[in-house]
Design a protein around this motif. Structure first.
Motif, PDB file in Angstrom:
ATOM      1  N   PRO A  17       1.405  -5.761   4.419  1.00  0.00           N
ATOM      2  CA  PRO A  17       0.185  -5.411   5.148  1.00  0.00           C
ATOM      3  C   PRO A  17      -0.592  -4.292   4.458  1.00  0.00           C
ATOM      4  CG  PRO A  17       2.145  -4.651   6.332  1.00  0.00           C
ATOM      5  CD  PRO A  17       2.615  -5.548   5.247  1.00  0.00           C
ATOM      6  N   GLN A  18       0.121  -3.426   3.734  1.00  0.00           N
ATOM      7  CA  GLN A  18      -0.585  -2.356   3.034  1.00  0.00           C
ATOM      8  C   GLN A  18      -1.409  -2.913   1.868  1.00  0.00           C
ATOM      9  OE1 GLN A  18      -0.854   0.988   3.881  1.00  0.00           O
ATOM     10  NE2 GLN A  18      -2.479   0.798   2.343  1.00  0.00           N
ATOM     11  N   GLN A  39      -2.700  -5.884   1.790  1.00  0.00           N
ATOM     12  CA  GLN A  39      -3.832  -6.542   2.431  1.00  0.00           C
ATOM     13  C   GLN A  39      -4.895  -5.527   2.837  1.00  0.00           C
ATOM     14  OE1 GLN A  39      -2.590  -9.465   5.432  1.00  0.00           O
ATOM     15  NE2 GLN A  39      -0.606  -9.610   4.438  1.00  0.00           N
ATOM     16  N   ALA A  40      -4.451  -4.350   3.306  1.00  0.00           N
ATOM     17  CA  ALA A  40      -5.409  -3.304   3.674  1.00  0.00           C
ATOM     18  C   ALA A  40      -6.131  -2.775   2.441  1.00  0.00           C
ATOM     19  CB  ALA A  40      -4.680  -2.170   4.390  1.00  0.00           C
ATOM     20  N   TRP A  41      -5.393  -2.547   1.362  1.00  0.00           N
ATOM     21  CA  TRP A  41      -6.032  -2.069   0.130  1.00  0.00           C
ATOM     22  C   TRP A  41      -7.049  -3.077  -0.392  1.00  0.00           C
ATOM     23  CZ3 TRP A  41      -0.714  -0.122  -1.921  1.00  0.00           C
ATOM     24  CH2 TRP A  41      -0.563   1.241  -1.628  1.00  0.00           C
ATOM     25  N   ALA A  58      -8.726  -5.260   1.408  1.00  0.00           N
ATOM     26  CA  ALA A  58      -9.861  -5.239   2.337  1.00  0.00           C
ATOM     27  C   ALA A  58     -10.740  -4.020   2.105  1.00  0.00           C
ATOM     28  CB  ALA A  58      -9.360  -5.271   3.779  1.00  0.00           C
ATOM     29  N   GLN A  59     -10.130  -2.920   1.682  1.00  0.00           N
ATOM     30  CA  GLN A  59     -10.874  -1.684   1.426  1.00  0.00           C
ATOM     31  C   GLN A  59     -11.546  -1.663   0.055  1.00  0.00           C
ATOM     32  OE1 GLN A  59      -7.748   1.186   1.932  1.00  0.00           O
ATOM     33  NE2 GLN A  59      -7.485   0.702   4.098  1.00  0.00           N
ATOM     34  N   THR A  78      -9.914  -1.444  -2.830  1.00  0.00           N
ATOM     35  CA  THR A  78      -9.150  -0.617  -3.768  1.00  0.00           C
ATOM     36  C   THR A  78      -8.897  -1.368  -5.070  1.00  0.00           C
ATOM     37  OG1 THR A  78      -8.107   0.458  -1.873  1.00  0.00           O
ATOM     38  CG2 THR A  78      -7.065   0.799  -4.007  1.00  0.00           C
ATOM     39  N   VAL A 137       4.572   2.799   6.505  1.00  0.00           N
ATOM     40  CA  VAL A 137       4.471   1.344   6.591  1.00  0.00           C
ATOM     41  C   VAL A 137       5.870   0.800   6.875  1.00  0.00           C
ATOM     42  CG1 VAL A 137       3.881  -0.780   5.373  1.00  0.00           C
ATOM     43  CG2 VAL A 137       2.541   1.301   4.966  1.00  0.00           C
TER      44      VAL A 137
END
Length: 203
Positions: A27-28, A30-32, A34-35, A37, A187
């Motif tokens: 999930p981290q 996926q967050a990066w 989306a951001q 990164t 996480v």
């Protein structure tokens, strides 16, 4: 070589004993993604790519991704993850302590490789990560927090090996890496432990 061998990891993949895998990309990560990164078109290395979930996620995002692992079973799983969706990635059967890319890359996604290596090899591995990245490149790291009572007696147990944040600061010193300010959010990990997500920038 201190710590687990190729045969150790190969047997895990052959028998399906891979409890560290989430059966999806972290999930981290996926967050990066989306951001922003990691951007589409950037070159990214995934050392110790294992079952390939993160390789597939990065490839789907449009990154030019290289997955590195020395266990044939891990690479076979990664291929099975990529092929049904027609995703492309460069896969290398190699030891991360010795392999080198043809040119420095934009980012490295480090999740389960460092904590799978015996600490005797950490200095060499950190040197490799620094060499793989271009100046200004990013190390997207998830530092495994696997606290064990035996550590108070000087025992070193793993994998996964505990990536104490003080040890990480020494391993990735500020002279070579730009650190973000803590606190870092935890996480959750399938093992019951947790990881600290940190994006380091290579100086």
């Amino acid at each position: 070589m201190a710590g687990p061998t190729i045969d150790f990891w190969q047997s895990r993949f052959e028998s399906g004993q891979t409890p560290w895998e989430r059966e999806s990309a972290s999930p981290q990560l996926q967050a990066w993604l989306a951001q922003g990164t990691i951007q589409a078109g950037e070159r990214v290395i995934v050392p110790g790519c294992g079952g390939g979930w993160e390789v597939a996620a990065l490839a789907a995002h449009g990154a030019r991704v290289s997955g590195i692992d020395y266990a044939p079973g891990a690479l076979a799983r990664t291929v099975s993850r990529l092929e049904p969706s027609g995703l492309q990635a460069d896969l290398e059967k190699a030891d991360v302590l010795h392999w080198q890319p043809t040119a420095p890359v934009d980012a490295v996604y480090e999740q389960t490789c460092l904590c799978a290596l015996h600490p005797d090899h950490w200095i060499r591995y950190a040197s490799q990560l620094h060499a793989w990245l271009r100046p200004g490149g990013r190390l997207l790291a998830l530092f495994m927090q696997m606290h064990r009572d035996s550590a108070s007696q000087g025992m070193v147990e793993g994998p996964p090996y505990h990536c104490d944040i003080n040890a990480m600061r020494a391993l990735f010193p500020a002279q070579q890496w730009e650190w973000p300010k803590p606190p870092f959010s935890a996480v959750a990990h399938p093992s019951g432990a947790f990881e600290l997500p940190v994006v380091l920038v290579r100086r």
